[in-house]
Design an enzyme around this catalytic site. Structure first.
Site, PDB file in Angstrom:
ATOM      1  N   GLY A  63     -13.336   6.688   3.251  1.00  0.00           N
ATOM      2  CA  GLY A  63     -14.680   7.229   3.118  1.00  0.00           C
ATOM      3  C   GLY A  63     -15.000   8.350   4.085  1.00  0.00           C
ATOM      4  N   LEU A  95     -11.830   4.657  -4.741  1.00  0.00           N
ATOM      5  CA  LEU A  95     -11.943   5.670  -3.683  1.00  0.00           C
ATOM      6  C   LEU A  95     -10.852   5.565  -2.613  1.00  0.00           C
ATOM      7  CD1 LEU A  95     -13.675   8.009  -2.462  1.00  0.00           C
ATOM      8  CD2 LEU A  95     -14.860   6.265  -1.137  1.00  0.00           C
ATOM      9  N   ASP A  96     -10.117   6.637  -2.430  1.00  0.00           N
ATOM     10  CA  ASP A  96      -9.092   6.740  -1.382  1.00  0.00           C
ATOM     11  C   ASP A  96      -8.054   5.625  -1.466  1.00  0.00           C
ATOM     12  OD1 ASP A  96     -10.481   8.932  -0.451  1.00  0.00           O
ATOM     13  OD2 ASP A  96     -11.578   7.810   1.061  1.00  0.00           O
ATOM     14  N   ALA A  97      -7.850   5.087  -2.662  1.00  0.00           N
ATOM     15  CA  ALA A  97      -6.964   3.928  -2.776  1.00  0.00           C
ATOM     16  C   ALA A  97      -5.799   4.147  -3.736  1.00  0.00           C
ATOM     17  CB  ALA A  97      -7.755   2.699  -3.196  1.00  0.00           C
ATOM     18  N   ARG A 154       0.835  -1.203   0.000  1.00  0.00           N
ATOM     19  CA  ARG A 154       0.000   0.000   0.000  1.00  0.00           C
ATOM     20  C   ARG A 154       0.865   1.247   0.000  1.00  0.00           C
ATOM     21  NH1 ARG A 154      -2.579   3.153  -1.196  1.00  0.00           N
ATOM     22  NH2 ARG A 154      -4.645   3.914  -0.635  1.00  0.00           N
TER      23      ARG A 154
END
Lengths: 285, 285, 285, 285
Positions: free
Chosen positions: D201, D227-229, B211
């Site tokens: 989120g 999303l947010d990744a 990540r």
């Protein structure tokens, strides 16, 4: 809080001191919102900050405050009360750089700290535009060479007229005269651009570079007559590396400075600091 | 402290609660050494940790503790007392890696935390030599495959016999059965090698690497039946960079893990934690 | 790496220096594993650390190293080569406290740093048991009062006989004589228990407490004849609060000390440091 | 630098790659100002960022850049050149909160990053005044409900017309449509108000509070359709305590957000990031 009090108190440590203070508040139907206490074992001295909701207080605030005197005396205590809510009248002194000023303005607008900035005073005009955009009076006061003493007199006059309770030196590049330090003892806060007591005085980033330290820092402290040696309220540090030039340190240091100054002022303005000789006890928020 | 008490208490917030608690102590000539209080505004609930010097207490400790019951009930409080000084009997469960175990042994020897390690229990024998050098009984318990349930029964038996108050999972690589979690609810502490709630479960450093996060972390938490989801006591983070491989993260993570675990255990053992639903209130030390 | 070289080099900055160094390696079929470069703009000086995989090198290592001389001279460079893999022979000097020693032993066992601890030398016997448990020779050398000079002679003799390349002062409470500093210039590392240059000399935690700083720290530095003033390799800081006593600072400081020392030694042992006057350039790992 | 180039390059790891790149530069009399290299051992892939002073370059910049193509192809490299000096045209998208916007404006004015903010675009008008005071065009674009798709079309039109190279989502509270993400892949940066991947989120501070974490954080990342990744560029964390309410976390989080965003943008704008799948390699500055 809509109606309340902050009590700051210090006294010799003694049995029953918490019970007595809390009992006085409880007896008058005040509600403790926060009770922070610290006992200095070396000095056998008790310090506390007490936040009181006065919504259901059975007497008016002044009666409550005056009535505390008997207890205060019996405890041999130093103490102050502040009525909530409040805005602390604050003058900000600046020279050229504006990052600390900008940060304080921004945080004040956001409601992060209960201050009213009554004036911004500069010995240069670099920050005038910022003051004007923020709608705050800017006073340019010449302080170079022989004009220094007269300049400080003017500052003193302005702060008196405005009922200023807090003077903030937001990278104000002048050594304060002793009489001014005395007048604002415990209510004048400076930001020094080093991790004190390392690198006292001028050019701390250059010195830090030459000493090849691995962290730089900034120190928010009360101003005393002793240069950069007053009680420390807050500090911030930032990791640096060998490839950072002095210019980089100045850049990275700006973030330390504005952060440490803002946090320190917030602690002071929320009455979370108690000065004890050259130490500042700071109840965290 | 040679003779004292720690009181941990929580109750609905109500006027006079500090005065009543402090008053009870003062009435019996106990001396408050430290009074930590927190009021949860969302829940209107009061929490406190009170350290009492009993040197001059006018009644014996048991009488004092029993006498508190009336006040406790009237406040609708949950509370516990612990007598000072004490050593908390502790079992440490390990598998292969020894850095957390080593750190706890070292800190215990230095007197950093008041625990007595009664046994070290491993489902591998890797840590046996360390236990023996430290003069602490080591129990090797097979837990692979079908032996798992019987293994936990044995652990349970050992900890019961030894009067263990705290079970520490020091990188113990087994999922705990629900009945064991229930038996040690609030007194079993795990170290998870990620900054929870990120990277729950196995191989967190690999996941963190993929990540590409900029900080890794470790989380010390109470164990519940819900994997890696119990109340968090302490966390530690460490800056990482793009050039760090998974192996580097494991290395850097070890320092996070042992630090977070040691600090978390210290907080628990000093009775500085109060569990409130899935939150752990931790009065700092 | 099974077969390789680390080159550390510094020279006046000049066009083509990277191309020339990389070209020399490439011409002999060496593979660059890591190329770290830094140019000091103030001094116009180039520094680099180069890690070379010699697996496919077309000449043997010595021929490669010797062949570099012509280029080194033309660049007016200072440079060293180290053959990989290696264990750096290291002597650890201690007095009473053992946390830094313990940490180094633990990290060495884990393979975190390529050192071989040839001996542990103490002017007290407190660490003798730890040395013995770890299977490392312990030399007790009396150094009090008049025995100091003779003691250092003995240490010098031991380290010479053992071919020690690195001397670590792991909370060794003696001021080093100038001749010893000279003998180990650039290869003797100390951990000082403050955030230098703050609190040079004795009792830094007491001084930090009295100055009421908000962070304490530890500094890992090369030892020179100038007390606590040699090039800084690594530092670590830890947040403290007003309620921390001097004893707490000592406790919290231990973690800073062992961390800063271990990281600093790791950098040195991996040849990631280049001393330049009083600065240490440290290529991160 | 008055006249220079930044080269970013990635290619399969191969012998001689540094020598070839540095050689090409040296052959044309370019001077390496900074050479940052990283080899991903898992992927056997080489990444580098090279800063070149072109003052003495023997050919013009375009010839130099075009001439590199042969080498680039032979290395099977992805690479880009950017001419120095430059200002990267940047659009900032906002909703209500202004702290990230304010910080970017302030740092841009100070010259901390080479960007030209061509427009500030809001789906609310809260930031209009700030834009106007800074002398930057503000576009209010309605995006509620059905107007969303048309709104993004308008944004796309504005950014195209202005030649925007970088889109910054400075707490812009809209989920981006996939086609917009595709159009600005690798050049749209978001600040998320949590330490990702924790609390993806909405309402991350509420979730952090309920999970009782000990650090909050903020994450600056490239925006992808997920999303947010997207690849993380920078993160910042801040210690919190049990007494901090959600409102406190929001306040403390603001400092994390603006810091992480500013640092992340600075890295991107200085061409110090290379995206590799879902990782961002970030050469520090």
């Amino acid at each position: 809080m809509k109606n309340g009090l902050i009590l700051k108190i210090s006294c010799p440590d003694q049995p029953g001191v918490v019970a007595k203070i809390a009992g006085y508040i409880s007896d008058h139907n005040g509600n403790l919102v926060e009770f922070n206490q610290f006992t200095d074992r070396e000095k056998e001295r008790f310090f506390a900050r007490v936040e009181i909701d006065a919504e259901n207080l059975e007497v008016d605030l002044d009666t409550f405050v005056n009535g505390f005197e008997a207890l205060g005396k019996s405890l041999k205590a130093d103490y102050t009360f502040r009525k909530l809510p409040y805005l602390m009248k604050t003058a900000i002194l600046v020279t050229k750089t504006d990052h600390c000023l900008n940060d304080l303005l921004w945080r004040t607008q956001l409601g992060e700290m209960p201050i009213e900035i009554t004036s911004i005073i500069g010995n240069r005009t670099d920050c005038q535009e910022i003051a004007e955009k923020a709608g705050i009076p800017f006073h340019f006061i010449e302080m170079d060479g022989e004009k220094k003493e007269a300049g400080f007199k003017k500052i003193s006059q302005i702060t008196k007229e405005e009922g200023v309770e807090l003077v903030v030196l937001a990278r104000f590049m002048q050594i304060m005269p002793e009489w001014f330090c005395d007048a604002y003892r415990g209510s004048m806060i400076n930001i020094h651009h080093s991790f004190l007591p390392a690198f006292i005085g001028a050019n701390p980033y250059r010195k830090a570079y030459e000493r090849s330290v691995k962290y730089i820092g900034a120190t928010c402290h009360y101003v005393t007559g002793d240069l950069d040696a007053g009680p420390i309220i807050e500090q911030e540090v930032s990791r640096i590396q060998h490839f950072h030039s002095v210019k980089d340190l100045v850049r990275l240091g700006r973030d330390c400075e504005r952060t440490a100054l803002a946090r320190g002022i917030r602690l002071h303005v929320h009455e979370r600091t108690i000065i004890d000789d050259n130490r500042a006890i700071t109840f965290p928020d």
